[in-house]
Design a protein around this motif. Structure first.
Motif, short mmCIF file in Angstrom:
data_model
loop_
_atom_site.label_atom_id
_atom_site.label_comp_id
_atom_site.label_asym_id
_atom_site.label_seq_id
_atom_site.Cartn_x
_atom_site.Cartn_y
_atom_site.Cartn_z
N HIS A 57 0.83 -1.21 0.00
CA HIS A 57 0.00 0.00 0.00
C HIS A 57 0.86 1.27 0.00
O HIS A 57 0.47 2.29 -0.55
CB HIS A 57 -0.97 0.00 1.19
CG HIS A 57 -0.30 0.11 2.52
ND1 HIS A 57 0.47 -0.91 3.05
CD2 HIS A 57 -0.29 1.11 3.43
CE1 HIS A 57 0.94 -0.52 4.24
NE2 HIS A 57 0.49 0.69 4.48
N GLU A 60 2.00 1.59 -3.63
CA GLU A 60 0.91 2.04 -4.49
C GLU A 60 0.60 3.52 -4.25
O GLU A 60 0.20 4.23 -5.19
CB GLU A 60 -0.33 1.18 -4.27
CG GLU A 60 -0.15 -0.27 -4.70
CD GLU A 60 0.30 -0.42 -6.14
OE1 GLU A 60 -0.23 0.29 -7.02
OE2 GLU A 60 1.23 -1.23 -6.39
N HIS A 61 0.78 3.99 -3.02
CA HIS A 61 0.59 5.42 -2.76
C HIS A 61 1.60 6.24 -3.55
O HIS A 61 1.24 7.25 -4.19
CB HIS A 61 0.70 5.71 -1.27
CG HIS A 61 0.47 7.14 -0.93
ND1 HIS A 61 -0.79 7.66 -0.74
CD2 HIS A 61 1.33 8.19 -0.78
CE1 HIS A 61 -0.70 8.95 -0.47
NE2 HIS A 61 0.58 9.30 -0.49
N THR A 300 -3.71 7.69 7.56
CA THR A 300 -4.18 8.76 6.67
C THR A 300 -3.41 10.04 6.92
O THR A 300 -3.03 10.75 5.96
CB THR A 300 -5.69 9.00 6.89
OG1 THR A 300 -6.41 7.81 6.56
CG2 THR A 300 -6.19 10.16 6.05
N PHE A 303 0.17 9.81 5.34
CA PHE A 303 0.21 10.02 3.90
C PHE A 303 -0.11 11.47 3.54
O PHE A 303 0.46 12.02 2.58
CB PHE A 303 -0.73 9.05 3.19
CG PHE A 303 -0.21 7.64 3.16
CD1 PHE A 303 1.05 7.36 2.69
CD2 PHE A 303 -1.00 6.58 3.60
CE1 PHE A 303 1.55 6.07 2.65
CE2 PHE A 303 -0.52 5.28 3.57
CZ PHE A 303 0.76 5.02 3.09
N ASP A 307 2.52 13.75 1.54
CA ASP A 307 2.16 14.41 0.28
C ASP A 307 2.43 15.91 0.35
O ASP A 307 2.91 16.51 -0.63
CB ASP A 307 0.69 14.16 -0.03
CG ASP A 307 0.38 12.70 -0.35
OD1 ASP A 307 1.34 11.90 -0.40
OD2 ASP A 307 -0.79 12.37 -0.53
#
Length: 319
Positions: A57, A60-61, A300, A303, A307
């Motif tokens: 995961h 994939e992020h 959450t 990420f 970002d």
């Protein structure tokens, strides 16, 4: 370099990186990749102690952000561990430069990526930070994301100071001697879906009880910690994340599901300024030791903060 389908299945591929033999014989590392066609941006991930790459995961992020993803299973870890080897053993953390340098050549020269973010977790975070400092001025690393990096032993300052000479001497005189310090199984139990966690991974590659702790490995880690305390010279921007709290216990406790159960998060955050001049520190409420394996709310936040940092420090390259 020949890549074949990885144990994770497509689109993950893996290639064996041959390394110089050591006193135990043949040595190799394993480079896993998940390519994003046409991308010029890449991430290189380094796992922690008694660990290997399985966090798809996370890959994939990064892929959704346009980064090709690479992960190293370092020598004597995970996919790279061979029957004749002492698991996880190393005498000097700088020895990992060999597989790191090979991986970077593949990422940049063979696969054609011009921007590189290095992502290290726990012991991989320490290895990545020391290596990045040695690469300063060469334009090799464009950014460093450290997820609960192992920058300090989870003991008191007095214990660290008093124990360092003994650890160093034992590491020199009896590097392969096994120390009576097994891994606390409750951390892995807090992660794996067969116990109290949510994640699926190979318990032979990441066993709950860990592998033997070798004196030479501990001495190498201690020397790495001393380098950090003296101050590193990382010239790339650094994002360091750690939980807001730690729970160090030999018994099961529900707090293990929402705190760092391996290291002292406050010690990690306190050492962040020693890494370089551009260090961003983020503390994650409810974060576990591997922050990307935390509960959904904390994950959450990890990420989202990642970002935001990437947007500020690693702008997308023109097509």
């Amino acid at each position: 370099m020949e890549f074949r389908e990885d144990i994770l299945g497509a689109p993950y591929e893996a290639a064996e990186l041959p390394l110089a033999a050591d006193e135990e014989g043949a040595v190799s590392a394993t480079l896993v990749r998940r390519l994003v066609p046409g991308s010029q941006r890449a991430v290189l991930y380094l796992h922690g102690y008694t660990d290997y790459f399985f966090q798809t995961h996370l890959a994939e992020h990064f892929a959704a952000l346009g980064f090709s993803f690479y992960a190293l299973d370092l020598r004597k870890y995970g996919r790279s561990l061979r029957p004749h080897q002492s698991p996880n053993f190393i005498r000097d953390l700088a020895a990992y430069d060999e597989e790191l340098d090979q991986a970077v050549r593949i990422i940049r020269e063979q696969d054609g990526h011009s921007q590189l973010l290095v992502n290290g977790h726990s012991t991989g975070g320490l290895v990545a930070a020391l290596w990045a400092s040695r690469q300063a001025g060469r334009g090799v690393v464009d950014g460093l994301f450290l997820n609960s990096p192992f920058l300090s032993m989870p003991t008191s300052p007095a214990m660290r100071t008093l124990g360092a000479p003994a650890v160093g001497a034992l590491g020199r005189l009896a590097a392969t001697s096994k120390l009576p310090a097994p891994l606390n199984p409750h951390y892995v139990h807090s992660l794996h879906r067969d116990h109290k966690g949510s994640w699926d991974f190979d318990l032979t590659l990441k066993p709950a009880e860990g592998f033997p702790l070798y004196a030479g490995w501990l001495a190498a880690i201690n020397r790495g910690h001393q380098e950090v305390r003296r101050g590193l010279q990382i010239d790339a921007p650094v994002l360091l994340m750690a939980s807001t709290a730690s729970t160090i216990t030999n018994k099961w406790h529900p707090d293990l599901l929402r705190t760092d159960a391996v290291l002292r998060a406050d010690d990690i955050a306190a050492l962040a300024p020693r890494l370089g001049r551009r260090v961003t520190t983020v503390r994650i409420e409810g974060g576990m030791h591997d922050l990307v394996l935390s509960g959904e709310a904390a994950r959450t936040e990890v990420f989202a903060e990642l970002d935001r940092w990437i947007g500020a420090y690693l702008p997308a390259l023109p097509a």
